[in-house]
Design a protein around this motif. Structure first.
Motif, short mmCIF file in Angstrom:
data_model
loop_
_atom_site.label_atom_id
_atom_site.label_comp_id
_atom_site.label_asym_id
_atom_site.label_seq_id
_atom_site.Cartn_x
_atom_site.Cartn_y
_atom_site.Cartn_z
N LYS A 1 69.10 52.40 33.33
CA LYS A 1 68.96 52.98 34.67
C LYS A 1 70.22 52.68 35.45
CE LYS A 1 63.92 52.56 34.73
NZ LYS A 1 63.83 52.27 33.28
N GLY B 1 64.11 55.97 31.04
CA GLY B 1 65.51 55.77 30.69
C GLY B 1 65.74 54.42 30.03
N ILE C 1 69.99 62.93 28.58
CA ILE C 1 69.93 62.06 29.75
C ILE C 1 69.14 62.79 30.83
CG2 ILE C 1 72.16 61.03 29.17
CD1 ILE C 1 73.32 62.60 31.60
N VAL D 1 69.64 57.64 29.39
CA VAL D 1 70.01 57.13 30.71
C VAL D 1 69.28 57.93 31.79
CG1 VAL D 1 71.91 56.57 32.30
CG2 VAL D 1 72.35 56.70 29.84
N THR D 2 68.74 57.23 32.78
CA THR D 2 68.36 57.90 34.02
C THR D 2 69.47 57.56 35.01
OG1 THR D 2 66.88 56.01 34.43
CG2 THR D 2 65.87 58.08 33.79
#
Length: 277
Positions: free
Chosen positions: A143, A140, A74, A29-30
């Protein structure tokens, strides 16, 4: 195409990896944490909010959720926002993979000194978050913009327009409506802020919001919200999760609908009280 497939194809000579692509470290994940510091929040509320984020970022449950991802890491950045021109970085893009990584971010938040600023531009916060996601040196798989706030948009671009820009880029927006306030500009808040966030702010696959009606709920609410964002959600778009509910309990939004320009209308009615053009 998943990260490991790309690596295998590059190794086999079946896919050319450009220098730009090589610089993009894959993460699960970003995540952009956009934290409201508008003047409608009192110094006490700002302090509780800061401590809540600091405690959540290195909580064992959050670290465990990170480790369970496909990449086990992350990338996260955090900024404070109020009006259109009132944005301050708390920490820049940082990979969180270990407890030590999380401890460093928690310390950065605790060492910050949030100051209440004028106006509320949710749209400005969303658009700034999109710029950060565009500039992120990470790839990611998801997002996400995580936006907290205690009032409706009252400055800048209409919030629905900013949301549409985010959704067009396949960015998910989750919300943390803070439905308690004793700050200076509390008269600009609305009673159904959770409904407003559901109708006007959040969006994207699996988007959700966690309403906070009492500040003693905040630490648990932000911790649970981070765990859900890191771990991903089933397709429950538009549903609302109260802070006191278990993660698997979701409620359908109210049958009420919000005027997404309510904040701007309130400001127009009351701007004579302030020296702001």
């Amino acid at each position: 195409m998943t990260g490991w497939i790309k690596v295998a194809l590059v190794a086999a000579g079946l896919l050319i990896s450009s220098p730009a692509a090589q610089a993009q470290e894959p993460v699960d994940v970003t995540l952009v944490l956009a934290v409201d510091v508008s003047r409608s929040m009192s110094p006490r509320e700002l302090s509780i909010q800061r401590e809540g984020y600091a405690a959540a970022l290195n909580h064992p449950d959050v670290i465990r959720a990170i480790g369970q991802g496909a990449y086990g890491r992350i990338a996260v950045t955090m900024f404070e926002w109020a009006g259109n021109s009132s944005i301050r970085t708390v920490f820049d893009w940082t990979v969180v993979e270990t407890a030590a990584d999380a401890d460093a971010l928690s310390a950065a938040v605790r060492n910050s000194s949030p100051v209440g600023l004028r106006r509320t531009s949710i749209s400005g916060a969303i658009l700034h978050a999109l710029k950060l996601l565009d500039a992120a040196p990470f790839d990611g798989f998801r997002k996400v913009i995580d936006i907290s706030g205690d009032g409706p948009n009252n400055q800048g671009q209409p919030v629905e327009e900013a949301r549409e820009v985010a959704l067009a880029r396949r960015v998910v927006i989750n919300g943390l409506p803070l439905m308690t306030s004793d700050g200076f500009d509390g008269g600009f808040n609305i009673p159904d802020l959770d409904v407003y966030y559901g109708d006007c702010v959040i969006g994207g696959p699996g988007s959700f919001l966690v309403p906070v009606t009492s500040w003693d709920q905040f630490p648990e609410a932000i911790r649970r919200k981070l765990i859900l964002e890191i771990g991903g959600l089933p397709d429950i778009e538009g549903k609302v999760m109260p802070a006191q509910a278990a993660p698997t309990q979701f409620l359908q939004p109210s049958s009420k609908t919000s005027d997404c320009m309510i904040g701007e209308k309130i400001w127009q009615q009351r701007q004579w009280m302030f020296d702001d053009p």
